[in-house]
Design a protein around this motif. Structure first.
Motif, PDB file in Angstrom:
ATOM      1  N   PHE A 154       0.795  -1.224   0.000  1.00 26.30           N
ATOM      2  CA  PHE A 154       0.000   0.000   0.000  1.00 26.30           C
ATOM      3  C   PHE A 154       0.834   1.284   0.000  1.00 26.30           C
ATOM      4  N   ALA A 155       1.745   1.427   0.951  1.00 28.27           N
ATOM      5  CA  ALA A 155       2.443   2.708   1.129  1.00 28.27           C
ATOM      6  C   ALA A 155       3.287   3.097  -0.080  1.00 28.27           C
ATOM      7  N   LEU A 156       3.992   2.142  -0.661  1.00 30.00           N
ATOM      8  CA  LEU A 156       4.792   2.432  -1.857  1.00 30.00           C
ATOM      9  C   LEU A 156       3.939   2.579  -3.123  1.00 30.00           C
ATOM     10  N   PRO A 157       2.974   1.684  -3.366  1.00 32.02           N
ATOM     11  CA  PRO A 157       2.204   1.802  -4.613  1.00 32.02           C
ATOM     12  C   PRO A 157       1.390   3.089  -4.737  1.00 32.02           C
ATOM     13  N   VAL A 158       0.850   3.603  -3.630  1.00 35.75           N
ATOM     14  CA  VAL A 158       0.003   4.796  -3.746  1.00 35.75           C
ATOM     15  C   VAL A 158       0.756   5.953  -4.407  1.00 35.75           C
ATOM     16  N   PRO A 159       1.851   6.454  -3.822  1.00 38.60           N
ATOM     17  CA  PRO A 159       2.525   7.590  -4.462  1.00 38.60           C
ATOM     18  C   PRO A 159       3.224   7.229  -5.763  1.00 38.60           C
ATOM     19  N   SER A 160       3.658   5.970  -5.900  1.00 34.79           N
ATOM     20  CA  SER A 160       4.320   5.559  -7.133  1.00 34.79           C
ATOM     21  C   SER A 160       3.357   5.592  -8.308  1.00 34.79           C
ATOM     22  N   LEU A 161       2.145   5.084  -8.105  1.00 33.11           N
ATOM     23  CA  LEU A 161       1.137   5.121  -9.164  1.00 33.11           C
ATOM     24  C   LEU A 161       0.775   6.564  -9.526  1.00 33.11           C
ATOM     25  N   VAL A 162       0.669   7.407  -8.506  1.00 33.69           N
ATOM     26  CA  VAL A 162       0.292   8.805  -8.749  1.00 33.69           C
ATOM     27  C   VAL A 162       1.391   9.535  -9.511  1.00 33.69           C
ATOM     28  N   ILE A 163       2.636   9.408  -9.064  1.00 32.11           N
ATOM     29  CA  ILE A 163       3.708  10.176  -9.704  1.00 32.11           C
ATOM     30  C   ILE A 163       3.990   9.643 -11.111  1.00 32.11           C
ATOM     31  N   CYS A 164       3.843   8.343 -11.313  1.00 30.19           N
ATOM     32  CA  CYS A 164       4.029   7.794 -12.658  1.00 30.19           C
ATOM     33  C   CYS A 164       2.995   8.353 -13.619  1.00 30.19           C
ATOM     34  N   GLU A 165       1.749   8.426 -13.187  1.00 23.77           N
ATOM     35  CA  GLU A 165       0.683   8.977 -14.015  1.00 23.77           C
ATOM     36  C   GLU A 165       0.940  10.448 -14.303  1.00 23.77           C
ATOM     37  N   LEU A 166       1.378  11.180 -13.281  1.00 24.79           N
ATOM     38  CA  LEU A 166       1.602  12.618 -13.423  1.00 24.79           C
ATOM     39  C   LEU A 166       2.767  12.912 -14.366  1.00 24.79           C
ATOM     40  N   LEU A 167       3.837  12.145 -14.217  1.00 26.04           N
ATOM     41  CA  LEU A 167       5.022  12.378 -15.046  1.00 26.04           C
ATOM     42  C   LEU A 167       4.888  11.791 -16.445  1.00 26.04           C
ATOM     43  N   GLY A 168       4.123  10.713 -16.546  1.00 25.79           N
ATOM     44  CA  GLY A 168       4.049  10.015 -17.821  1.00 25.79           C
ATOM     45  C   GLY A 168       5.087   8.917 -17.925  1.00 25.79           C
ATOM     46  N   VAL A 169       5.365   8.275 -16.788  1.00 25.58           N
ATOM     47  CA  VAL A 169       6.336   7.180 -16.705  1.00 25.58           C
ATOM     48  C   VAL A 169       5.571   5.869 -16.533  1.00 25.58           C
ATOM     49  N   PRO A 170       5.941   4.797 -17.241  1.00 27.36           N
ATOM     50  CA  PRO A 170       5.228   3.526 -17.083  1.00 27.36           C
ATOM     51  C   PRO A 170       5.380   2.955 -15.665  1.00 27.36           C
ATOM     52  N   TYR A 171       4.260   2.677 -15.003  1.00 31.59           N
ATOM     53  CA  TYR A 171       4.335   2.101 -13.652  1.00 31.59           C
ATOM     54  C   TYR A 171       4.979   0.722 -13.684  1.00 31.59           C
ATOM     55  N   ALA A 172       4.951   0.071 -14.817  1.00 33.12           N
ATOM     56  CA  ALA A 172       5.587  -1.250 -14.941  1.00 33.12           C
ATOM     57  C   ALA A 172       7.075  -1.193 -14.623  1.00 33.12           C
ATOM     58  N   ASP A 173       7.663   0.010 -14.702  1.00 31.01           N
ATOM     59  CA  ASP A 173       9.095   0.168 -14.416  1.00 31.01           C
ATOM     60  C   ASP A 173       9.367   0.514 -12.955  1.00 31.01           C
ATOM     61  N   HIS A 174       8.359   0.415 -12.083  1.00 31.39           N
ATOM     62  CA  HIS A 174       8.526   0.916 -10.710  1.00 31.39           C
ATOM     63  C   HIS A 174       9.600   0.169  -9.928  1.00 31.39           C
ATOM     64  N   ASP A 175       9.755  -1.130 -10.171  1.00 29.07           N
ATOM     65  CA  ASP A 175      10.804  -1.863  -9.444  1.00 29.07           C
ATOM     66  C   ASP A 175      12.185  -1.296  -9.766  1.00 29.07           C
ATOM     67  N   PHE A 176      12.384  -0.924 -11.012  1.00 29.24           N
ATOM     68  CA  PHE A 176      13.670  -0.361 -11.440  1.00 29.24           C
ATOM     69  C   PHE A 176      13.952   0.960 -10.753  1.00 29.24           C
ATOM     70  N   PHE A 177      13.016   1.910 -10.838  1.00 29.65           N
ATOM     71  CA  PHE A 177      13.349   3.219 -10.275  1.00 29.65           C
ATOM     72  C   PHE A 177      13.289   3.232  -8.751  1.00 29.65           C
ATOM     73  N   GLN A 178      12.489   2.362  -8.135  1.00 27.92           N
ATOM     74  CA  GLN A 178      12.477   2.290  -6.678  1.00 27.92           C
ATOM     75  C   GLN A 178      13.791   1.708  -6.151  1.00 27.92           C
ATOM     76  N   ALA A 179      14.311   0.693  -6.832  1.00 26.99           N
ATOM     77  CA  ALA A 179      15.580   0.091  -6.401  1.00 26.99           C
ATOM     78  C   ALA A 179      16.716   1.089  -6.486  1.00 26.99           C
TER      79      ALA A 179
END
Length: 412
Positions: A154-179
């Motif tokens: 919950f805590a990580l996906p909420v802002p990650s989904l929001v910022i990806c949508e806002l920036l125009g970055v694929p959420y599928a890449d979240h493991d990469f940029f979070q790491a």
């Protein structure tokens, strides 16, 4: 820890306190006891950093706020006496200098390019979408096994989904940029680890900017790409700004969601008060109080004096480094009565968790809306939410520039 220096004295480095300082084991939410001692006895003192430099540490609220608004101190990270947080942070800023580490007019010019996206009006328009994200993640948790790690679920996906949508970055890449972003905010990362992580993120954002140049959309990266097209930005500058927004946009809010939940669970009277209220003002007040109480950026705001500055009976000389300790400033009893008490009815909007002055956090309207939606929804939809382990088994982020928990096992 060695003894701290008295204000206004030239003390040998052996008598200067090491910074940062260890937090109290008895309460993981409180500032280090040594910082509280400094605030009471020597509120403007010299401390020793990792590289042997001895900048001034400022701990009282009024002094911190005054200096954050003072044009005579610089945010320029290329200054030879800038008090870098760690070797990794110094390397990151060498590779990618962004507007948060620049002075006006350059700072203002670059910041204006993305200010509209994070305006209160624009962010409020996102509230229904954020609510949908929060409800969807809670639905998934309720339908799955328990206990569950609230950080990952919950805590990580909420802002990650929001910022990806806002920036125009694929959420599928979240493991990469979070790491990679985790490497950049850890004080224990090596210079080489920071160099590689920074370059990987810059290369990634450069590719995203390239894609937006070819196929623009209604998102922040497309706005930056247009600035590249008109010559206002280089691709490197655009990638750096994208990296800043991407990493800051999820790390800070994610930690506030998890750590704020833990703080409320440890203060059940405050949690009950929040859960039972349907008044948006109560929710907004709770967000401000948790921001003040937790102040998750524990490495202070870093500056360099551009002129001699008299503050609190001390003269900070031209060229000397300054660390403005906003976490202990937000626990200053002169600014916040009973500061160690979590009181969601306090409404301390004058806190400095987001900084103050021209460099205050650009994304604070977005963070506020995200936290308001989370804190008004999670505990109401899961009213029996509780820790699944004892408090002493929760791993806290003592090795990071942003404080939080690595895991938060919960059940209901």
């Amino acid at each position: 820890m060695s003894t701290f220096s008295a204000p206004g004295t030239d003390v040998p480095s052996a008598q200067v306190a090491d910074y940062p300082m260890t937090r109290a084991a008895r309460c993981p939410f409180d500032p280090p006891p040594a910082l509280r001692t400094l605030q009471d006895q020597a509120p403007i003192s010299q401390v020793r950093l990792w590289d042997g430099s001895t900048p001034w540490l400022v701990t009282r609220y009024d002094d911190v706020r005054a200096l954050l608004a003072d044009p005579r101190i610089s945010s320029e990270s290329n200054h030879p006496h800038y008090p870098h947080m760690s070797p990794a942070q110094k390397e990151r800023r060498r590779q990618s200098r962004t507007f948060i580490n620049m002075d006006d007019p350059e700072h203002a010019r670059l910041r204006r390019m993305v200010t509209a996206t994070f305006s209160i009006k624009q962010v409020e328009a996102l509230r229904p979408a954020i609510q949908k994200i929060v409800d969807g993640l809670i639905d998934t948790m309720l339908a799955g096994p328990k206990p569950v790690d609230l950080v990952q679920a919950f805590a990580l996906p909420v802002p990650s989904l929001v910022i990806c949508e806002l920036l125009g970055v694929p959420y599928a890449d979240h493991d990469f940029f979070q790491a990679n972003s985790k490497i950049l905010i850890k004080t224990t990362s090596t210079v080489e680890q920071a160099r590689v992580a920074t370059q990987q993120l810059l290369d990634y954002l450069d590719r995203q900017i390239g894609a937006k140049l070819a196929h623009p959309a209604d998102d922040v990266l497309s706005t930056l790409a247009e600035q590249v097209r008109t010559g206002e930005l280089t691709r490197r500058e655009a990638a750096g700004m994208g990296m800043l927004l991407l990493t800051a946009g999820h790390e800070t809010t994610a930690n506030m969601i998890a750590l704020g939940t833990l703080a409320l669970l440890q203060n059940p009277d405050q949690l009950d008060r929040l859960r039972e209220s349907d008044d948006p003002k109560t929710v907004a007040s709770a967000v401000e109080e948790l921001l003040r109480y937790l102040t998750i950026v524990h490495t202070g705001r870093r500056r360099v004096a551009l002129a001699d500055i008299e503050v609190g009976g001390v003269t900070i000389r031209t060229g000397e480094g300054v660390v403005l300790s906003n976490d202990v400033a937000n626990r200053d009893p002169d600014a916040f009565p009973a500061p160690d008490q979590l009181d969601i009815d306090r409404n301390p909007r004058h806190h400095v968790a987001f900084g103050f002055g021209v460099h205050q956090c650009l994304g604070q309207p977005l963070a506020r809306v995200e936290l308001q939606v989370v804190y008004s929804t999670l505990y109401r939809r899961i009213p029996t939410l509780r820790l699944a382990v004892d408090l002493d088994r929760i791993p806290f982020k003592h090795d990071g520039n942003v404080y939080g928990v690595y895991e938060l096992p919960v059940t209901w």
